[in-house]
Scaffold this motif. Structure first.
Motif, PDB file in Angstrom:
ATOM      1  N   ALA A 114       0.835  -1.206   0.000  1.00 39.79           N
ATOM      2  CA  ALA A 114       0.000   0.000   0.000  1.00 39.79           C
ATOM      3  C   ALA A 114       0.872   1.259   0.000  1.00 39.79           C
ATOM      4  O   ALA A 114       0.587   2.224  -0.730  1.00 39.79           O
ATOM      5  CB  ALA A 114      -0.945  -0.003   1.213  1.00 39.79           C
ATOM      6  N   GLU A 115       1.943   1.244   0.795  1.00 41.55           N
ATOM      7  CA  GLU A 115       2.851   2.393   0.828  1.00 41.55           C
ATOM      8  C   GLU A 115       3.567   2.576  -0.501  1.00 41.55           C
ATOM      9  O   GLU A 115       3.766   3.704  -0.964  1.00 41.55           O
ATOM     10  CB  GLU A 115       3.856   2.236   1.970  1.00 41.55           C
ATOM     11  CG  GLU A 115       3.221   2.351   3.345  1.00 41.55           C
ATOM     12  CD  GLU A 115       4.136   1.932   4.487  1.00 41.55           C
ATOM     13  OE1 GLU A 115       5.258   1.436   4.221  1.00 41.55           O
ATOM     14  OE2 GLU A 115       3.727   2.095   5.646  1.00 41.55           O
ATOM     15  N   LEU A 116       3.948   1.491  -1.134  1.00 36.90           N
ATOM     16  CA  LEU A 116       4.602   1.570  -2.445  1.00 36.90           C
ATOM     17  C   LEU A 116       3.640   2.094  -3.513  1.00 36.90           C
ATOM     18  O   LEU A 116       4.041   2.858  -4.401  1.00 36.90           O
ATOM     19  CB  LEU A 116       5.151   0.207  -2.860  1.00 36.90           C
ATOM     20  CG  LEU A 116       6.414  -0.232  -2.125  1.00 36.90           C
ATOM     21  CD1 LEU A 116       6.710  -1.703  -2.441  1.00 36.90           C
ATOM     22  CD2 LEU A 116       7.592   0.647  -2.497  1.00 36.90           C
ATOM     23  N   ILE A 117       2.377   1.721  -3.438  1.00 36.20           N
ATOM     24  CA  ILE A 117       1.383   2.219  -4.391  1.00 36.20           C
ATOM     25  C   ILE A 117       1.222   3.729  -4.244  1.00 36.20           C
ATOM     26  O   ILE A 117       1.165   4.456  -5.241  1.00 36.20           O
ATOM     27  CB  ILE A 117       0.036   1.477  -4.219  1.00 36.20           C
ATOM     28  CG1 ILE A 117       0.186   0.037  -4.727  1.00 36.20           C
ATOM     29  CG2 ILE A 117      -1.092   2.205  -4.948  1.00 36.20           C
ATOM     30  CD1 ILE A 117      -0.995  -0.866  -4.412  1.00 36.20           C
ATOM     31  N   ILE A 118       1.202   4.208  -3.016  1.00 39.13           N
ATOM     32  CA  ILE A 118       1.113   5.651  -2.776  1.00 39.13           C
ATOM     33  C   ILE A 118       2.336   6.358  -3.360  1.00 39.13           C
ATOM     34  O   ILE A 118       2.212   7.387  -4.038  1.00 39.13           O
ATOM     35  CB  ILE A 118       0.954   5.949  -1.267  1.00 39.13           C
ATOM     36  CG1 ILE A 118      -0.415   5.489  -0.785  1.00 39.13           C
ATOM     37  CG2 ILE A 118       1.184   7.425  -0.966  1.00 39.13           C
ATOM     38  CD1 ILE A 118      -0.569   5.468   0.735  1.00 39.13           C
ATOM     39  N   ALA A 119       3.518   5.809  -3.123  1.00 40.54           N
ATOM     40  CA  ALA A 119       4.746   6.407  -3.660  1.00 40.54           C
ATOM     41  C   ALA A 119       4.721   6.397  -5.187  1.00 40.54           C
ATOM     42  O   ALA A 119       5.093   7.389  -5.833  1.00 40.54           O
ATOM     43  CB  ALA A 119       5.968   5.659  -3.138  1.00 40.54           C
ATOM     44  N   ARG A 120       4.274   5.277  -5.782  1.00 43.60           N
ATOM     45  CA  ARG A 120       4.183   5.200  -7.250  1.00 43.60           C
ATOM     46  C   ARG A 120       3.218   6.243  -7.788  1.00 43.60           C
ATOM     47  O   ARG A 120       3.498   6.926  -8.781  1.00 43.60           O
ATOM     48  CB  ARG A 120       3.718   3.813  -7.678  1.00 43.60           C
ATOM     49  CG  ARG A 120       3.679   3.660  -9.201  1.00 43.60           C
ATOM     50  CD  ARG A 120       2.777   2.560  -9.668  1.00 43.60           C
ATOM     51  NE  ARG A 120       1.412   2.790  -9.197  1.00 43.60           N
ATOM     52  CZ  ARG A 120       0.517   1.825  -9.038  1.00 43.60           C
ATOM     53  NH1 ARG A 120       0.836   0.574  -9.295  1.00 43.60           N
ATOM     54  NH2 ARG A 120      -0.701   2.092  -8.634  1.00 43.60           N
ATOM     55  N   ASP A 121       2.065   6.427  -7.123  1.00 41.41           N
ATOM     56  CA  ASP A 121       1.087   7.404  -7.578  1.00 41.41           C
ATOM     57  C   ASP A 121       1.645   8.828  -7.493  1.00 41.41           C
ATOM     58  O   ASP A 121       1.390   9.647  -8.381  1.00 41.41           O
ATOM     59  CB  ASP A 121      -0.207   7.284  -6.772  1.00 41.41           C
ATOM     60  CG  ASP A 121      -0.961   5.987  -7.071  1.00 41.41           C
ATOM     61  OD1 ASP A 121      -0.632   5.318  -8.089  1.00 41.41           O
ATOM     62  OD2 ASP A 121      -1.869   5.646  -6.291  1.00 41.41           O
ATOM     63  N   ARG A 122       2.413   9.092  -6.449  1.00 40.95           N
ATOM     64  CA  ARG A 122       3.053  10.416  -6.342  1.00 40.95           C
ATOM     65  C   ARG A 122       4.046  10.632  -7.475  1.00 40.95           C
ATOM     66  O   ARG A 122       4.124  11.717  -8.047  1.00 40.95           O
ATOM     67  CB  ARG A 122       3.756  10.556  -4.992  1.00 40.95           C
ATOM     68  CG  ARG A 122       2.791  10.720  -3.850  1.00 40.95           C
ATOM     69  CD  ARG A 122       3.510  10.884  -2.532  1.00 40.95           C
ATOM     70  NE  ARG A 122       2.546  10.937  -1.449  1.00 40.95           N
ATOM     71  CZ  ARG A 122       2.807  10.590  -0.209  1.00 40.95           C
ATOM     72  NH1 ARG A 122       4.023  10.171   0.123  1.00 40.95           N
ATOM     73  NH2 ARG A 122       1.883  10.668   0.719  1.00 40.95           N
ATOM     74  N   LEU A 123       4.827   9.594  -7.795  1.00 36.47           N
ATOM     75  CA  LEU A 123       5.767   9.703  -8.916  1.00 36.47           C
ATOM     76  C   LEU A 123       5.026   9.920 -10.232  1.00 36.47           C
ATOM     77  O   LEU A 123       5.454  10.720 -11.073  1.00 36.47           O
ATOM     78  CB  LEU A 123       6.641   8.450  -9.005  1.00 36.47           C
ATOM     79  CG  LEU A 123       7.836   8.402  -8.065  1.00 36.47           C
ATOM     80  CD1 LEU A 123       8.497   7.033  -8.146  1.00 36.47           C
ATOM     81  CD2 LEU A 123       8.823   9.494  -8.392  1.00 36.47           C
ATOM     82  N   ASN A 124       3.917   9.214 -10.416  1.00 32.80           N
ATOM     83  CA  ASN A 124       3.113   9.426 -11.622  1.00 32.80           C
ATOM     84  C   ASN A 124       2.627  10.862 -11.715  1.00 32.80           C
ATOM     85  O   ASN A 124       2.638  11.459 -12.804  1.00 32.80           O
ATOM     86  CB  ASN A 124       1.929   8.457 -11.669  1.00 32.80           C
ATOM     87  CG  ASN A 124       2.332   7.059 -12.070  1.00 32.80           C
ATOM     88  OD1 ASN A 124       3.356   6.858 -12.714  1.00 32.80           O
ATOM     89  ND2 ASN A 124       1.528   6.080 -11.684  1.00 32.80           N
ATOM     90  N   ASP A 125       2.196  11.426 -10.593  1.00 30.88           N
ATOM     91  CA  ASP A 125       1.749  12.824 -10.574  1.00 30.88           C
ATOM     92  C   ASP A 125       2.884  13.763 -10.967  1.00 30.88           C
ATOM     93  O   ASP A 125       2.690  14.720 -11.726  1.00 30.88           O
ATOM     94  CB  ASP A 125       1.210  13.209  -9.193  1.00 30.88           C
ATOM     95  CG  ASP A 125      -0.101  12.504  -8.854  1.00 30.88           C
ATOM     96  OD1 ASP A 125      -0.754  11.971  -9.787  1.00 30.88           O
ATOM     97  OD2 ASP A 125      -0.463  12.483  -7.657  1.00 30.88           O
ATOM     98  N   ILE A 126       4.080  13.490 -10.442  1.00 33.81           N
ATOM     99  CA  ILE A 126       5.243  14.332 -10.773  1.00 33.81           C
ATOM    100  C   ILE A 126       5.596  14.191 -12.247  1.00 33.81           C
ATOM    101  O   ILE A 126       5.873  15.178 -12.937  1.00 33.81           O
ATOM    102  CB  ILE A 126       6.439  13.985  -9.866  1.00 33.81           C
ATOM    103  CG1 ILE A 126       6.138  14.399  -8.422  1.00 33.81           C
ATOM    104  CG2 ILE A 126       7.714  14.655 -10.366  1.00 33.81           C
ATOM    105  CD1 ILE A 126       7.129  13.870  -7.404  1.00 33.81           C
ATOM    106  N   ILE A 127       5.578  12.959 -12.751  1.00 33.05           N
ATOM    107  CA  ILE A 127       5.880  12.736 -14.170  1.00 33.05           C
ATOM    108  C   ILE A 127       4.857  13.467 -15.041  1.00 33.05           C
ATOM    109  O   ILE A 127       5.227  14.127 -16.019  1.00 33.05           O
ATOM    110  CB  ILE A 127       5.908  11.227 -14.489  1.00 33.05           C
ATOM    111  CG1 ILE A 127       7.132  10.581 -13.819  1.00 33.05           C
ATOM    112  CG2 ILE A 127       5.906  10.973 -15.994  1.00 33.05           C
ATOM    113  CD1 ILE A 127       7.104   9.064 -13.803  1.00 33.05           C
ATOM    114  N   ASP A 128       3.584  13.375 -14.689  1.00 31.04           N
ATOM    115  CA  ASP A 128       2.550  14.082 -15.443  1.00 31.04           C
ATOM    116  C   ASP A 128       2.767  15.592 -15.392  1.00 31.04           C
ATOM    117  O   ASP A 128       2.649  16.281 -16.411  1.00 31.04           O
ATOM    118  CB  ASP A 128       1.158  13.745 -14.909  1.00 31.04           C
ATOM    119  CG  ASP A 128       0.726  12.322 -15.231  1.00 31.04           C
ATOM    120  OD1 ASP A 128       1.349  11.697 -16.124  1.00 31.04           O
ATOM    121  OD2 ASP A 128      -0.228  11.831 -14.586  1.00 31.04           O
ATOM    122  N   ALA A 129       3.084  16.092 -14.210  1.00 30.44           N
ATOM    123  CA  ALA A 129       3.288  17.539 -14.059  1.00 30.44           C
ATOM    124  C   ALA A 129       4.498  18.017 -14.852  1.00 30.44           C
ATOM    125  O   ALA A 129       4.481  19.118 -15.423  1.00 30.44           O
ATOM    126  CB  ALA A 129       3.443  17.903 -12.585  1.00 30.44           C
TER     127      ALA A 129
END
Length: 140
Positions: A114-129
């Motif tokens: 669950a913690e890794l999924i949150i970290a991955r989603d944050r990275l996806n947000d940064i990549i999108d931004a």
């Protein structure tokens, strides 16, 4: 790879007690490093005897034992936890305590996922931004 037979004499007849393999042979058969096998032994996960020349010798059952240890490591268990569970494996019993321990390990892994999924989603947000350049953004 040479197999060694250790004969135990009884009053009735000679019987093969075990087939032994050297540490290098066990490493080859299990695709585990010699260093890892020594570590397993230090942690009490694997047992060996010594030849007259001091070489480590393992019973043929050590192949399955090493594979089990690798599976448990692969499942995220620590050597301490594995050492606590192996007596149940050896006795071929599943106790409420051993099942509880495994369930606790599963829960720990689920939390990490669950913690890794949150970290991955944050990275996806940064990549999108960062895919849409913004002159006011420092990390583009």
């Amino acid at each position: 790879m040479p197999l060694r037979y250790d004969l135990t004499l009884t009053s009735e007849a000679s019987v093969v007690r075990w087939i032994t393999v050297r540490i290098g042979d066990l490493a080859s058969m299990t695709r585990v490093s010699v260093r890892a096998l020594r570590y397993y032994e230090e942690q009490g996960l694997l047992a060996s005897t010594r030849s007259e020349s001091g070489q480590r010798l393992y019973e043929n059952a050590a192949v399955n034992r090493v594979r089990l240890i690798q599976q448990l490591y692969g499942a995220g268990l620590s050597s301490k936890t594995i050492a606590e569970l192996l007596p149940c494996v050896d006795a071929k019993v599943s106790t409420p305590e051993s099942r509880e321990r495994l369930a606790a390990e599963r829960d720990r892994i689920n939390t990490q996922i669950a913690e890794l999924i949150i970290a991955r989603d944050r990275l996806n947000d940064i990549i999108d931004a960062t895919s849409r350049p913004n002159p006011e953004c420092d990390y583009v």
